[in-house]
Every structure is written in C-alpha cells, then in structure tokens.
Write a protein that holds these residues in place. Structure first.
Motif, PDB file in Angstrom:
ATOM      1  N   SER A   1       0.822  -1.214   0.000  1.00 41.64           N
ATOM      2  CA  SER A   1       0.000   0.000   0.000  1.00 41.64           C
ATOM      3  C   SER A   1       0.855   1.264   0.000  1.00 41.64           C
ATOM      4  O   SER A   1       0.340   2.373  -0.134  1.00 41.64           O
ATOM      5  N   VAL A   2       2.175   1.103   0.155  1.00 50.06           N
ATOM      6  CA  VAL A   2       3.084   2.253   0.191  1.00 50.06           C
ATOM      7  C   VAL A   2       3.264   2.796  -1.221  1.00 50.06           C
ATOM      8  O   VAL A   2       3.604   2.054  -2.148  1.00 50.06           O
ATOM      9  N   ASN A   3       3.021   4.097  -1.398  1.00 52.23           N
ATOM     10  CA  ASN A   3       3.180   4.677  -2.736  1.00 52.23           C
ATOM     11  C   ASN A   3       4.076   5.909  -2.774  1.00 52.23           C
ATOM     12  O   ASN A   3       4.258   6.504  -3.832  1.00 52.23           O
ATOM     13  N   GLU A   4       4.640   6.292  -1.631  1.00 50.84           N
ATOM     14  CA  GLU A   4       5.604   7.396  -1.658  1.00 50.84           C
ATOM     15  C   GLU A   4       6.520   7.337  -0.445  1.00 50.84           C
ATOM     16  O   GLU A   4       6.069   7.309   0.695  1.00 50.84           O
ATOM     17  N   MET A   5       7.817   7.298  -0.713  1.00 50.10           N
ATOM     18  CA  MET A   5       8.839   7.418   0.325  1.00 50.10           C
ATOM     19  C   MET A   5       9.959   8.273  -0.252  1.00 50.10           C
ATOM     20  O   MET A   5      10.500   7.956  -1.310  1.00 50.10           O
ATOM     21  N   ASN A   6      10.288   9.347   0.415  1.00 52.19           N
ATOM     22  CA  ASN A   6      11.407  10.174  -0.020  1.00 52.19           C
ATOM     23  C   ASN A   6      11.914  11.010   1.142  1.00 52.19           C
ATOM     24  O   ASN A   6      11.290  11.073   2.202  1.00 52.19           O
ATOM     25  N   TYR A   7      13.059  11.633   0.936  1.00 56.54           N
ATOM     26  CA  TYR A   7      13.630  12.519   1.947  1.00 56.54           C
ATOM     27  C   TYR A   7      14.630  13.441   1.279  1.00 56.54           C
ATOM     28  O   TYR A   7      14.955  13.274   0.098  1.00 56.54           O
ATOM     29  N   GLU A   8      15.098  14.444   2.024  1.00 64.16           N
ATOM     30  CA  GLU A   8      15.995  15.441   1.460  1.00 64.16           C
ATOM     31  C   GLU A   8      17.280  15.535   2.282  1.00 64.16           C
ATOM     32  O   GLU A   8      17.247  15.424   3.509  1.00 64.16           O
ATOM     33  N   THR A   9      18.389  15.737   1.581  1.00 66.88           N
ATOM     34  CA  THR A   9      19.683  15.866   2.246  1.00 66.88           C
ATOM     35  C   THR A   9      20.499  16.975   1.589  1.00 66.88           C
ATOM     36  O   THR A   9      20.237  17.376   0.454  1.00 66.88           O
ATOM     37  N   VAL A  10      21.500  17.440   2.322  1.00 69.45           N
ATOM     38  CA  VAL A  10      22.533  18.330   1.776  1.00 69.45           C
ATOM     39  C   VAL A  10      23.871  17.825   2.295  1.00 69.45           C
ATOM     40  O   VAL A  10      24.040  17.653   3.509  1.00 69.45           O
ATOM     41  N   LYS A  11      24.813  17.581   1.398  1.00 68.56           N
ATOM     42  CA  LYS A  11      26.160  17.157   1.808  1.00 68.56           C
ATOM     43  C   LYS A  11      27.022  18.403   1.969  1.00 68.56           C
ATOM     44  O   LYS A  11      27.247  19.138   1.001  1.00 68.56           O
ATOM     45  N   LEU A  12      27.506  18.648   3.187  1.00 67.52           N
ATOM     46  CA  LEU A  12      28.203  19.894   3.499  1.00 67.52           C
ATOM     47  C   LEU A  12      29.701  19.733   3.714  1.00 67.52           C
ATOM     48  O   LEU A  12      30.421  20.729   3.772  1.00 67.52           O
TER      49      LEU A  12
ATOM     50  N   ASN B   1      22.366   4.556  -5.723  1.00 68.43           N
ATOM     51  CA  ASN B   1      21.406   4.980  -6.732  1.00 68.43           C
ATOM     52  C   ASN B   1      21.942   6.133  -7.574  1.00 68.43           C
ATOM     53  O   ASN B   1      21.179   6.883  -8.185  1.00 68.43           O
ATOM     54  N   LEU B   2      23.267   6.270  -7.605  1.00 67.05           N
ATOM     55  CA  LEU B   2      23.937   7.328  -8.358  1.00 67.05           C
ATOM     56  C   LEU B   2      25.086   6.750  -9.174  1.00 67.05           C
ATOM     57  O   LEU B   2      25.700   5.758  -8.775  1.00 67.05           O
ATOM     58  N   PRO B   3      25.432   7.380 -10.303  1.00 67.25           N
ATOM     59  CA  PRO B   3      26.583   6.924 -11.076  1.00 67.25           C
ATOM     60  C   PRO B   3      27.908   7.421 -10.513  1.00 67.25           C
ATOM     61  O   PRO B   3      28.971   6.934 -10.885  1.00 67.25           O
TER      62      PRO B   3
ATOM     63  N   GLU C   1      16.441  15.738  -3.215  1.00 69.39           N
ATOM     64  CA  GLU C   1      15.369  14.844  -2.790  1.00 69.39           C
ATOM     65  C   GLU C   1      15.604  13.465  -3.388  1.00 69.39           C
ATOM     66  O   GLU C   1      15.847  13.331  -4.588  1.00 69.39           O
ATOM     67  N   TRP C   2      15.512  12.435  -2.546  1.00 61.86           N
ATOM     68  CA  TRP C   2      15.792  11.067  -2.967  1.00 61.86           C
ATOM     69  C   TRP C   2      14.505  10.259  -3.028  1.00 61.86           C
ATOM     70  O   TRP C   2      13.733  10.230  -2.070  1.00 61.86           O
ATOM     71  N   ASP C   3      14.292   9.593  -4.157  1.00 59.78           N
ATOM     72  CA  ASP C   3      13.100   8.779  -4.379  1.00 59.78           C
ATOM     73  C   ASP C   3      13.351   7.364  -3.865  1.00 59.78           C
ATOM     74  O   ASP C   3      13.906   6.520  -4.567  1.00 59.78           O
ATOM     75  N   VAL C   4      12.939   7.120  -2.642  1.00 61.17           N
ATOM     76  CA  VAL C   4      13.166   5.818  -2.011  1.00 61.17           C
ATOM     77  C   VAL C   4      12.201   4.769  -2.560  1.00 61.17           C
ATOM     78  O   VAL C   4      12.530   3.586  -2.638  1.00 61.17           O
ATOM     79  N   THR C   5      11.021   5.206  -2.976  1.00 64.73           N
ATOM     80  CA  THR C   5       9.969   4.286  -3.410  1.00 64.73           C
ATOM     81  C   THR C   5      10.435   3.361  -4.525  1.00 64.73           C
ATOM     82  O   THR C   5      10.137   2.162  -4.526  1.00 64.73           O
TER      83      THR C   5
ATOM     84  N   ASP D   1      12.746  16.413   5.969  1.00 67.33           N
ATOM     85  CA  ASP D   1      11.583  16.089   5.137  1.00 67.33           C
ATOM     86  C   ASP D   1      11.517  14.612   4.769  1.00 67.33           C
ATOM     87  O   ASP D   1      11.494  14.249   3.591  1.00 67.33           O
ATOM     88  N   GLN D   2      11.467  13.773   5.792  1.00 68.35           N
ATOM     89  CA  GLN D   2      11.328  12.339   5.540  1.00 68.35           C
ATOM     90  C   GLN D   2       9.841  12.019   5.424  1.00 68.35           C
ATOM     91  O   GLN D   2       9.086  12.099   6.382  1.00 68.35           O
TER      92      GLN D   2
END
Length: 231
Positions: free
Chosen positions: A75-86, A126-128, A138-142, A202-203
C-alpha cells in the motif's frame, strides 16, 4: 532523485506542490535520536545536521519511529527525503572524509511469518558517481534500490553494507515476500562513514490512505521556508 540547483536554504520543502498534501510532524528536539561515539546531531533552519569524526570508523547516529499498527507494504506509494552534503572533498586515499556518504532512509519490515528486517536506501547505490555537495537533493526511495543485512527475506541476499549486485527495489522484495508489512521508518548515518557533515530533513512516508512528513527544519513554517543561516 531530484536535485535542486543552489544552496540548501533555497530549496522547497518536500510538501510543496510536486507532492500530495501531507500531514507535517515537526520535531523540535532530538527525541528518538541515538548517537554513538563522537557523532553529533543538531537541529537548525535547514533540518537536522549530522556529523561523524574524521579519525574513527565507529561513529553513527540514527532515528527510528515505530508505527502503532503495521502497514501493508504493497500500500506504500511514496517514500522520499531530502539531504545536503556539506563536508569538503578530500582525496579518497586519505580516508578522512567519505565522499560518497549521506544519511540513509530506513524501512522496518515484518514478514507474514513474523521475521523482521531493516531495508536501507543509500543514495550512493542509486547514483553513477558521488553525490553533489551544497545542493539540497530529494531522494526517491519508493523506486530506489535497497539493501539489508537480514537473511529473513525470501529472494533477498542479506549483505552488511549492501551490494550493487544484490540490492532490490521495494516492489521486487514484496514480489517474493507476499504479505510483507512495514512496521516503522527511520534514518541513519552508519559506521565507516568518516568525516561526513550532512543535513537530513523532510522524511516522507505515504500509503494510499495516509501521508506523514517528518520535519526537523526550523526554517519551515506552514509549508513556507523562511531562509536562515546554513548552519
């Protein structure tokens, strides 16, 4: 994955127009955050800032939220969160800064037989290449690839730290584990991630019926971001 050009303070919150309306759960303190070693967690305008030592591999910091009732994984249709690498780039041979590392998204699951496992989304799988710095992303975990160290899931190879060859999407894991349920979510910055400085915020976790957005940022108010110092 969606990258927003510019610095973290210029990004929009995850509950912006690109997402469905979502209940915001504000975290005004570090309740539930666990720190090991010299790892730190600090709440600020842009989210919770996480750091690890440049000299040891044992630092880690994490947060976990258990649901009152399990949620069917299908039933899960959205999982995401936001990051900044400092953190600043350091040549990999020095091994004082992990140039690939960012906080990960954790999904706690239980099989129909009662066996438990933790599914982990790591941006670098999930990156090259290594993630950009000073960009709120924002990362698309779904639909992203997940790893687990557990050996309790059918059709999933448990490997500590994950593997490009064995990581699978949530849909692939559900396909071989019918009746899988989600019992909670969390985030973490694990061991062997030296010298990382990153913001996590923003998880989001949404099903067909409900949606929750966990925010640690003090700069967001009623869905509007009020710029502050990038701490």
């Amino acid at each position: 994955m969606v990258s927003t050009a510019g610095l973290a303070v210029q990004a929009s919150p995850a509950m912006a127009a690109s997402h469905r309306p979502c209940a915001v759960e504000k975290h005004f303190n570090l309740a539930g955050v666990e720190k090991v070693g010299t790892a730190t967690a600090t709440i600020g305008a842009d989210g919770v800032k996480l750091t690890t030592s440049r000299t040891v591999d044992t630092d880690k910091v994490s947060w976990k939220s258990k649901f009152l009732l399990p949620v069917p994984a299908d039933s899960v249709n959205e999982m995401n969160y936001e990051t900044v690498k400092l953190d600043s780039y350091v040549d990999d041979t020095n091994q004082t800064v992990n140039n690939a590392a960012l906080p990960s998204y954790h999904i706690y699951v239980r099989t129909r037989a009662g066996a438990e496992a933790t599914l982990i989304y790591e941006p670098y799988y999930n990156l090259p290449a290594n993630p950009q710095r000073n960009v709120r992303t924002e990362w698309d975990v779904t639909t992203g690839k997940l790893w687990t160290s557990a050996t309790t899931l059918t059709g999933v190879t448990g490997i500590g730290g994950g593997s490009y060859a064995t990581n699978k999407t949530l849909a692939q894991i559900i396909a071989t584990n019918p009746g899988l349920a989600v019992t909670g979510i969390g985030w973490g910055l694990g061991t062997y991630n030296r010298g990382v400085v990153a913001i996590m915020d923003d998880q989001r976790f949404a099903t067909k019926l409900t949606c929750t957005d966990h925010q640690w940022s003090t700069g967001f108010s009623t869905g509007i971001f009020w710029p502050g110092w990038l701490f």
